[in-house]
Design a protein around this motif. Structure first.
Motif, PDB file in Angstrom:
ATOM      1  N   ALA A 172      46.998  50.737  13.721  1.00  0.00           N
ATOM      2  CA  ALA A 172      46.939  49.912  14.233  1.00  0.00           C
ATOM      3  C   ALA A 172      46.879  48.665  12.979  1.00  0.00           C
ATOM      4  CB  ALA A 172      45.544  49.675  14.762  1.00  0.00           C
ATOM      5  N   ILE A 173      46.380  48.917  11.531  1.00  0.00           N
ATOM      6  CA  ILE A 173      46.098  47.984  11.059  1.00  0.00           C
ATOM      7  C   ILE A 173      47.452  47.868  10.389  1.00  0.00           C
ATOM      8  CG2 ILE A 173      45.148  47.283   8.769  1.00  0.00           C
ATOM      9  CD1 ILE A 173      42.903  48.745   9.858  1.00  0.00           C
ATOM     10  N   LEU A 214      51.226  44.070  18.261  1.00  0.00           N
ATOM     11  CA  LEU A 214      50.245  45.054  19.032  1.00  0.00           C
ATOM     12  C   LEU A 214      51.123  46.259  20.509  1.00  0.00           C
ATOM     13  CD1 LEU A 214      47.100  42.884  20.183  1.00  0.00           C
ATOM     14  CD2 LEU A 214      47.233  44.236  17.953  1.00  0.00           C
ATOM     15  N   ARG A 215      52.119  46.348  20.918  1.00  0.00           N
ATOM     16  CA  ARG A 215      52.901  46.927  21.623  1.00  0.00           C
ATOM     17  C   ARG A 215      53.238  48.265  21.015  1.00  0.00           C
ATOM     18  NH1 ARG A 215      56.587  43.744  25.680  1.00  0.00           N
ATOM     19  NH2 ARG A 215      54.642  42.447  26.845  1.00  0.00           N
ATOM     20  N   ALA A 216      54.142  47.809  19.386  1.00  0.00           N
ATOM     21  CA  ALA A 216      54.410  48.515  18.502  1.00  0.00           C
ATOM     22  C   ALA A 216      53.138  49.405  18.253  1.00  0.00           C
ATOM     23  CB  ALA A 216      55.358  48.022  17.070  1.00  0.00           C
ATOM     24  N   MET A 267      50.306  54.816  18.456  1.00  0.00           N
ATOM     25  CA  MET A 267      49.373  55.507  18.393  1.00  0.00           C
ATOM     26  C   MET A 267      49.061  56.546  19.217  1.00  0.00           C
ATOM     27  SD  MET A 267      45.882  52.381  17.561  1.00  0.00           S
ATOM     28  CE  MET A 267      47.031  51.543  18.741  1.00  0.00           C
ATOM     29  N   ILE A 268      50.313  56.746  20.646  1.00  0.00           N
ATOM     30  CA  ILE A 268      50.307  57.722  21.422  1.00  0.00           C
ATOM     31  C   ILE A 268      51.010  58.757  20.870  1.00  0.00           C
ATOM     32  CG2 ILE A 268      52.174  58.331  23.326  1.00  0.00           C
ATOM     33  CD1 ILE A 268      51.501  54.779  24.288  1.00  0.00           C
ATOM     34  N   SER A 269      51.763  59.049  19.705  1.00  0.00           N
ATOM     35  CA  SER A 269      51.932  59.702  18.829  1.00  0.00           C
ATOM     36  C   SER A 269      51.268  61.081  18.410  1.00  0.00           C
ATOM     37  CB  SER A 269      52.480  59.459  17.759  1.00  0.00           C
ATOM     38  OG  SER A 269      52.381  59.512  16.690  1.00  0.00           O
ATOM     39  N   ALA A 300      59.607  53.011  23.541  1.00  0.00           N
ATOM     40  CA  ALA A 300      59.882  51.674  22.974  1.00  0.00           C
ATOM     41  C   ALA A 300      60.877  51.092  24.272  1.00  0.00           C
ATOM     42  CB  ALA A 300      60.264  51.870  22.144  1.00  0.00           C
ATOM     43  N   SER A 301      61.945  51.919  24.390  1.00  0.00           N
ATOM     44  CA  SER A 301      62.601  51.055  25.606  1.00  0.00           C
ATOM     45  C   SER A 301      61.959  50.280  26.286  1.00  0.00           C
ATOM     46  CB  SER A 301      63.660  51.917  26.214  1.00  0.00           C
ATOM     47  OG  SER A 301      63.124  53.082  26.707  1.00  0.00           O
TER      48      SER A 301
END
Length: 812
Positions: free
Chosen positions: A344-345, A352-354, A359-361, A482-483
């Motif tokens: 996250a940092i 934040l979206r990226a 983080m889901i991965s 991402a799309s």
């Protein structure tokens, strides 16, 4: 439609696949077995033989050598190593790792069973144990009582053992630290002398009467009946009524010449819990079970058992392996949270979206990794957990690069779908090459041979499965998310944080990069020198070791007094250690084992199988602190070193294969006296080397034994055979096993023929031993023999894998 376009344009399939991966990961995490160590059979077997009263040379000559010769005939033998001590032999038979472990175990058992009739009849115990890292006890209970008799403690321990064996997931349960029960036949020697009966007549009568030989089947008319000729004893009265002989027309029975009663054998293994007298009960776990579920079922059974205990006996759970497993899983959870926070940092400049997409991965890659381990038959253990911890630092690299490149294409004005496809296609080969580099770094660990390779294989399996999963997710799930999630209208220059980062890159990193590219040789050599300096500097601070410490809140203190020491002398040293442990607030509990090693509770720790000069204490700490605990243990070593008449070692648990010591030097030869001299010289050289500690030389001090010197001329005149001396002394000092008494519950006990002179007989008591002549008369032992003190080697060691040098060769 290409592979990279399919998950983006066929989003329905991607959503279903995403949901299935999540469900598979959750299901696998909940159902995968959990244990401390990986479970796999190893073609290594430990043969333990108890031969009470025999000195090491006799143990080696009569027991070890015949077994070695017989086992050496088997195929695929790699090494046979044996240790001969006073009254005890231990052999380690190792086959090549390619051999079938179960098949080789059956072959070893078959050969030992075939050899058993030719081994000495006085052998009290012969065990063949399998080697498997997962075959350790997961719980160790203590039944504590200061005044309950051992027979009552034994009965309660057996009841608890039977309850634990019935628990689903428990492989077996064992009881420890109480004297074995026996059916004692105490001979009345004066009465037997009057009747001119030798003790051998009583032994033969017991062996003959307690034999079950089926007579076969007999047809009577239309029915078939099994014919029973004789049978085993069913009560003590049957033993007492056994006919020994007919003397002067009168039948002589066992009750006429001996007293038959239940008794206990000599105390050779005494246990204490937190300094209080206790017996122990252990249980280990079957493969494929969750240690937390098995633990709950064990504690439930123990709670029911505790309700029926008398008030003077207390049940204590001194060791629970599931706590160590839970600690490691908590560390994985902590590392997982740290990885999420660092990602996250790191991705805040992209928004934040990226960061949320990357983080889901992490959990998704771990889920696939856990599912892979479950499918191939591995468990969550300390090695696989270490693999996942290593993978946490690797599995986000691909996703970060993909998301960052997609965000860059969005800032350039592409649509979300176009940006996802073009960005992923552009760096496809790059992330594929990076992932391949990581895979090739761990592949050699997959190809390690031998038991060490099998033990460590789960670690690269966890890393590779997780990293490959992260690559798959980075090329499919991440572009799809991402799309759909990244903002359509990205600022061409990015947010303020990204702009600040880019200014720093252009101001500091870009000039440095140009200088490095302008002087490539200097850059390469400078980088290597910097890596070398950092490695040496950091290594000097944290230290070097082949295998790391286990970092578990448990350790062992072993105590060894000089060879020939009594249990009482060894107990004094153990009580000295107990006093120091009682004063340490960090200690939660401890098991004391006198005359025997603690039951196996760690995969590469093997306790002593029995010696009067040995004892150990298994200590459980309240917690383990990587910086403070080693200092406390070092202070404890200094305090225990002050004890004058024993070697006391404090040993922390370590990972890796079982080893004798970090440095072990063997002096090889056939002349034991010369080996003793050379071993003493080597010991002195090692002690003089700075940084060494716990230097042990097993043959440093010879043991003094007693030898019975027979006057052969007198013995011949009185008609006393040499065998009669050995039998008379054995009968008086240790007793002779005549047969086995089987109770209705399946338990078996030795029928021991003894004389009143037992329980660590003194030299003066031996004056009462009498030998029987061929005519049936008895004579005092002192008339025909005398006792002498002799020095003997207290330990011998052979290793079939070490071949002596050929004659004429100097390199040995």
């Amino acid at each position: 439609m290409s592979f990279l376009e399919f998950p983006i344009k066929r989003y329905q399939f991607t959503l279903v696949a995403f949901a299935m991966l999540v469900a598979l990961g959750i299901s696998s995490f909940l159902s995968i077995p959990r244990q401390e160590d990986p479970y796999f059979p190893i073609p290594i077997y430990q043969i333990v033989v108890a031969y009470p009263g025999a000195e090491p040379r006799d143990v080696e000559r009569l027991v070890v050598k015949p077994i070695e010769d017989r086992i050496n005939e088997l195929d695929d033998i790699k090494k046979i190593e044996s240790f001969s001590n006073d009254g005890l032999a231990m052999m380690v038979v190792e086959f090549y790792s390619t051999a079938d472990a179960e098949k080789k175990y059956d072959e070893v058992v078959r050969e030992i069973n075939a050899l058993r009739p030719s081994l000495p009849t006085e052998i009290a115990r012969l065990e063949i144990k399998k080697s498997n890292p997962g075959l350790v006890n997961i719980v160790q209970f203590a039944l504590v009582s200061p005044d309950a008799p051992y027979r009552e403690l034994e009965d309660q321990a057996r009841d608890l053992k039977d309850m634990l064996k019935a628990v689903d997931g428990v492989r077996t349960s064992e009881t420890w630290a109480y004297p074995a029960r026996e059916l004692r036949v105490a001979l009345d020697l004066p009465r037997m002398a009057e009747l001119r009966l030798a003790p051998s007549r009583v032994i033969e009568a017991l062996q003959s009467e307690n034999t079950t030989v089926p007579g076969g089947a007999i047809d009577v008319g239309s029915r078939s009946f099994s014919l029973k000729t004789s049978g085993s004893y069913e009560s003590l009265d049957e033993v007492r009524d056994t006919v020994v002989a007919a003397v002067d027309g009168r039948t002589v029975r066992i009750r006429d010449v001996a007293e038959v009663q239940w008794d206990t054998q000599e105390h050779t293994y005494i246990g204490r819990f937190n300094g209080q007298r206790a017996v122990f009960v252990t249980a280990n776990q079957k493969d494929g079970y969750n240690i937390f579920e098995v633990r709950e079922r064990i504690l439930e059974a123990a709670k029911k058992f505790e309700q029926q205990l008398p008030k003077r006996i207390k049940l204590e759970l001194g060791f629970d392996q599931s706590q160590n497993v839970a600690t490691r899983l908590n560390r994985l959870t902590t590392d997982f949270a740290i990885a999420i926070g660092l990602v996250a940092i790191t991705l805040l400049p992209l928004g934040l979206r990226a960061a949320s997409i990357v983080m889901i991965s992490i959990p998704l890659s771990l889920a696939i990794g856990v599912s892979t381990l479950h499918m191939v038959g591995y468990s969550l253990n300390q090695i696989s957990i270490a693999g996942f911890v290593v993978a946490l630092g690797l599995l986000v690299d691909d996703s970060i690069v993909v998301v960052e490149n997609i965000a860059r294409f969005l800032r350039e004005g592409h649509s979300r779908t176009q940006a996802a496809i073009l960005a992923t296609r552009q760096i496809f080969l790059a992330i594929l090459g990076c992932t391949a580099t990581i895979i090739f770094a761990f592949l050699p660990l997959m190809m390690l041979s031998g038991p060490s390779g099998k033990f460590i294989r789960v670690l690269p399996t966890a890393v590779l499965s997780t990293v490959l999963a992260s690559l798959l997710i980075a090329l499919t799930i991440i572009p799809f998310l991402a799309s759909r999630i990244l903002s359509k209208n990205e600022n061409p220059e990015g947010n303020r944080l990204l702009q600040s980062v880019q200014r720093g890159i252009h101001r500091f990193y870009q000039p440095l990069l140009h200088r490095a590219l302008a002087k490539p040789r200097l850059t390469v050599w400078g980088s290597l020198a910097a890596c070398f300096v950092i490695m040496i500097g950091v290594g000097g601070i944290i230290g070097f070791s082949l295998f790391p410490k286990a970092d578990t809140p448990n350790f062992i203190i072993s105590v060894e007094t000089p060879g020939g020491s009594s249990l009482a002398e060894t107990d004094r040293a153990l009580k000295f250690v107990e006093a120091r442990l009682s004063a340490m607030p960090e200690v939660a509990s401890y098991f004391t084992n006198l005359g025997h090693g603690n039951p196996k509770i760690y995969y590469n720790e093997f306790g002593n199988e029995g010696a009067t000069n040995y004892g150990d204490i298994f200590v459980k700490l309240k917690e383990y602190d990587t910086s403070d605990t080693p200092k406390k243990l070092e202070q404890l070593r200094r305090e225990l070193k002050r004890y004058p008449n024993a070697h006391i070692y404090v040993k922390e648990f370590q990972n890796g294969p079982p080893i004798t010591a970090p440095i072990a030097i063997r002096v090889i030869g056939s002349e034991l006296d010369e080996l003793d001299r050379l071993a003493a010289r080597v010991e002195q050289l090692i002690k003089e080397t700075p940084g060494t500690r716990d230097v042990e030389n097993p043959v440093r001090i010879k043991r003094t034994n007693l030898q019975l010197k027979i006057d052969s001329q007198k013995a011949a005149l009185f008609g006393v055979p040499a065998l009669e001396f050995d039998r008379a002394v054995r009968l008086a000092v240790a007793g002779i096993p005549a047969s086995r008494y089987k109770e209705t519950d399946g338990e078996q006990y030795d029928i021991m023929v003894r004389t009143p002179i037992t329980e660590r007989a003194s030299i003066h008591a031996l004056d009462q031993v009498r030998v029987t002549t061929l005519s049936g008369a008895t004579l005092p032992l002192s008339q025909l023999a005398e006792l002498q003190f002799i020095a003997v080697h207290r330990r011998t060691h052979t290793d079939r894998s070490i071949q002596p040098c050929a004659r004429g060769h100097d390199q040995c």
